[in-house]
Motif scaffolding. Structure first.
Motif, short mmCIF file in Angstrom:
data_model
loop_
_atom_site.label_atom_id
_atom_site.label_comp_id
_atom_site.label_asym_id
_atom_site.label_seq_id
_atom_site.Cartn_x
_atom_site.Cartn_y
_atom_site.Cartn_z
N LEU A 46 0.83 -1.20 0.00
CA LEU A 46 0.00 0.00 0.00
C LEU A 46 0.87 1.26 0.00
CD1 LEU A 46 -2.62 -1.18 2.62
CD2 LEU A 46 -3.11 -0.68 0.22
N ALA A 47 2.12 1.11 -0.35
CA ALA A 47 3.06 2.23 -0.33
C ALA A 47 2.54 3.37 -1.21
CB ALA A 47 4.43 1.78 -0.81
N GLY A 48 2.53 4.57 -0.66
CA GLY A 48 2.12 5.74 -1.43
C GLY A 48 0.62 5.91 -1.59
N CYS A 49 -0.17 5.06 -0.96
CA CYS A 49 -1.61 5.14 -1.13
C CYS A 49 -2.25 6.13 -0.16
CB CYS A 49 -2.25 3.76 -0.93
SG CYS A 49 -1.87 2.58 -2.25
N ARG A 50 -3.36 6.67 -0.59
CA ARG A 50 -4.19 7.51 0.27
C ARG A 50 -5.53 6.79 0.42
NH1 ARG A 50 0.36 8.93 0.38
NH2 ARG A 50 1.17 11.02 -0.13
N ILE A 51 -5.76 6.19 1.57
CA ILE A 51 -6.98 5.44 1.81
C ILE A 51 -7.91 6.30 2.64
CG2 ILE A 51 -7.96 3.29 2.68
CD1 ILE A 51 -4.26 3.39 2.18
N GLN A 52 -9.11 6.55 2.11
CA GLN A 52 -9.97 7.58 2.68
C GLN A 52 -11.35 7.03 3.02
OE1 GLN A 52 -9.71 11.22 0.53
NE2 GLN A 52 -11.62 12.04 1.33
N GLY A 53 -11.70 7.08 4.34
CA GLY A 53 -13.05 6.77 4.78
C GLY A 53 -13.48 5.33 4.56
N VAL A 54 -12.55 4.38 4.65
CA VAL A 54 -12.87 2.96 4.40
C VAL A 54 -12.87 2.20 5.73
CG1 VAL A 54 -12.23 0.88 3.13
CG2 VAL A 54 -11.79 3.13 2.13
N ASP A 55 -13.84 1.31 5.90
CA ASP A 55 -13.90 0.46 7.09
C ASP A 55 -12.95 -0.71 6.88
OD1 ASP A 55 -14.46 -1.19 9.21
OD2 ASP A 55 -16.64 -1.06 9.01
N LEU A 56 -11.81 -0.68 7.57
CA LEU A 56 -10.77 -1.69 7.40
C LEU A 56 -10.61 -2.58 8.63
CD1 LEU A 56 -8.08 0.57 5.69
CD2 LEU A 56 -9.53 -1.13 4.57
N ASP B 261 3.43 -3.33 2.77
CA ASP B 261 4.30 -2.15 2.86
C ASP B 261 3.41 -0.91 2.93
OD1 ASP B 261 6.17 -0.16 2.65
OD2 ASP B 261 6.91 -0.74 0.67
N VAL B 262 3.59 -0.09 3.96
CA VAL B 262 2.76 1.11 4.12
C VAL B 262 3.61 2.38 4.11
CG1 VAL B 262 0.88 -0.08 5.29
CG2 VAL B 262 2.79 0.84 6.63
N ALA B 263 4.80 2.30 3.54
CA ALA B 263 5.66 3.49 3.49
C ALA B 263 4.97 4.61 2.71
CB ALA B 263 6.98 3.13 2.80
N ASP B 264 4.97 5.81 3.28
CA ASP B 264 4.39 7.00 2.66
C ASP B 264 2.90 6.83 2.36
OD1 ASP B 264 4.58 9.63 1.75
OD2 ASP B 264 4.75 8.99 -0.33
N ALA C 215 3.29 4.87 8.42
CA ALA C 215 2.07 5.40 7.82
C ALA C 215 1.54 6.57 8.65
CB ALA C 215 1.01 4.32 7.71
N LEU C 216 0.84 7.47 7.99
CA LEU C 216 0.11 8.52 8.68
C LEU C 216 -1.32 8.06 8.89
CD1 LEU C 216 1.30 11.70 6.75
CD2 LEU C 216 1.89 11.07 9.08
N VAL C 217 -1.81 8.16 10.12
CA VAL C 217 -3.16 7.71 10.43
C VAL C 217 -3.94 8.88 11.04
CG1 VAL C 217 -4.58 6.07 11.72
CG2 VAL C 217 -2.35 5.35 10.82
N PHE C 218 -4.94 9.34 10.29
CA PHE C 218 -5.83 10.39 10.78
C PHE C 218 -7.14 9.73 11.20
CE2 PHE C 218 -2.88 12.50 8.01
CZ PHE C 218 -2.70 13.77 8.55
N PRO C 219 -7.44 9.69 12.49
CA PRO C 219 -8.61 8.94 12.96
C PRO C 219 -9.91 9.64 12.59
CG PRO C 219 -7.62 10.14 14.77
CD PRO C 219 -6.70 10.31 13.60
N PRO C 220 -11.02 8.90 12.57
CA PRO C 220 -12.33 9.53 12.36
C PRO C 220 -12.62 10.54 13.46
CG PRO C 220 -12.47 7.13 12.18
CD PRO C 220 -11.11 7.44 12.73
N SER C 221 -13.52 11.47 13.16
CA SER C 221 -13.91 12.48 14.14
C SER C 221 -15.41 12.42 14.34
CB SER C 221 -13.49 13.88 13.66
OG SER C 221 -12.10 13.94 13.45
N PRO C 222 -15.88 11.47 15.15
CA PRO C 222 -17.32 11.22 15.24
C PRO C 222 -18.12 12.34 15.89
CG PRO C 222 -16.13 9.96 16.90
CD PRO C 222 -15.10 10.59 16.02
N HIS C 223 -17.46 13.26 16.58
CA HIS C 223 -18.20 14.30 17.29
C HIS C 223 -18.36 15.59 16.47
CE1 HIS C 223 -18.02 11.70 20.74
NE2 HIS C 223 -16.69 11.72 20.74
N LEU C 224 -17.88 15.58 15.25
CA LEU C 224 -18.03 16.75 14.39
C LEU C 224 -19.37 16.69 13.66
CD1 LEU C 224 -14.50 16.90 12.74
CD2 LEU C 224 -15.39 18.44 14.48
#
Length: 376
Positions: free
Chosen positions: A36-46, A57-60, A81-90
């Motif tokens: 998954l190197a270089g991927c931007r995974i957005q809003g997926v239930d993993l 591989d999760v580099a970058d 990897a960079l992990v931005f968590p969900p923000s359920p209170h927004l």
């Protein structure tokens, strides 16, 4: 997307692959030996893909608002990897993958006041100190607006977009409102996609005309009569409910497509409910740039005040320096643009002897603007 970057005179292939669904995730992992190197995974239930995430591989790579177990999220961070968590209170999703709809922004408007809708709650959040000054609030707003820009780029592909600019104070029931609606209908029927700033007044009217374009001419007259019962948006709840009455009479599935690009910066201006795709931003500056950039076929300016004048010269600046796409700029209302707000003489003076001069037009009616746009 994939691009090449020059580093030390060598072309380095930089991959930025966007993954926005579980199906895309599974297909990409299978095709790239788990990497998954270089991927931007957005809003997926993993949460059911822990094994694949630990093995690949999760580099970058970046995980934006994905659902992950705590242990897998920690493992991803440890491996780069960079992990931005969900923000359920927004009251909004900063990682959304699609444009808004009117139904989403006005969720529940039939049974509750506007102040309790998603749109109003997002504006209220934006006004809090956390939303305006805290670094986390700034990051969340930026992530949201970047997601909207990405979704808009995907949505706009293949559309011939004409931007219709005009004042928010134009009331329903007036001849000016009717004329703006006729313009929107004419543009849509001639194969263009109408795009507006998304607010009330002339913007709503143009989106309304496009919305009703597939219907018989009598539909617009009926809609105008229904809307005239609530001329302005001093009471946003009543104003919005009148619009949704029209939408119920003429369902969205049978109606025309159009775009609006509003902003929470102008919280006193509610988004109009007739655009079928809504790219709503926190940043007004970004919203203005995006709207003008996507109106690649033409820009039509109906009478308006400071905001509309800003949009005139914001589009004129890159055209003046020859860095803009070749497109027409049509100002509607000879007396208005030469006497009330004399932007036309200045615009013509700037354009003298430059390529942009041939694309400038001043007409008196929306019918004339429609005729201009029907010509190659």
């Amino acid at each position: 997307m994939r691009s090449e970057t020059l580093i030390n005179d060598q072309a380095i292939d930089s991959a930025f692959v966007e993954i926005e669904s579980l199906g895309q995730f599974d297909a990409y992992v299978a095709a790239h030996s788990g990497s998954l190197a270089g991927c931007r995974i957005q809003g997926v239930d993993l949460r059911d893909r822990g094994w694949e995430l630990r093995a690949g591989d999760v580099a970058d790579s970046a995980f934006l608002g994905c659902l992950l177990s705590d242990s897998v999220a920690g493992d991803l961070r440890l491996r780069g990897a960079l992990v931005f968590p969900p923000s359920p209170h927004l009251p909004f999703d900063p990682y959304r993958i699609a444009l808004y709809t009117a139904e989403e922004l006005y969720d529940g408007i039939a049974d509750k006041p506007y102040e309790q809708t998603t749109d109003a709650l997002a504006y209220h959040w934006d006004q809090l100190p956390l939303g305006r000054e805290d670094v986390l609030g700034l990051v969340l707003r930026s992530l949201h607006d970047d997601s909207i820009s990405d979704a808009l780029d995907e949505w706009a592909a293949g559309h011939r977009i004409v931007g219709v600019m005009g004042g928010h104070s134009l009331e329903r029931g007036t001849d000016g409102y009717r004329q703006a609606a006729l313009l929107g209908r004419s543009l849509s029927r001639n194969g263009f996609t109408v795009a507006t700033g998304g607010g009330p007044g002339a913007m709503e009217a143009a989106n309304l005309g496009a919305y009703l374009a597939p219907h018989p001419d009598a539909a617009l007259a009926e809609a105008l009569d229904l809307l005239a019962a609530v001329p302005g948006y001093a009471d946003v709840t009543a104003w919005a409910r009148a619009a949704f009455t029209v939408r119920e009479r003429f369902p969205v599935a049978d109606s025309g497509v159009s775009l609006s690009v509003p902003t929470w910066f102008y919280g006193h201006e509610p988004p109009n409910p007739f655009a079928t795709a809504v790219a709503k931003y926190f940043s007004n500056a970004l919203r203005e740039d995006v709207l003008l950039a996507h109106a690649d076929s033409a820009l039509v300016y109906l009478p308006g005040a400071a905001g509309t004048v800003q949009e005139v010269f914001q589009a004129a600046t890159p055209a003046y320096y020859g860095s803009a796409l070749a497109r027409r700029m049509i100002l509607v209302g000879v007396s208005y643009w030469t006497k009330v707000i004399p932007a036309w003489p200045l615009l013509r003076k700037l354009a003298e002897g430059r390529p942009m001069e041939s694309g400038l037009h001043l007409v008196d009616t929306v019918a004339e603007a429609g005729i201009l746009l029907s010509r190659p």
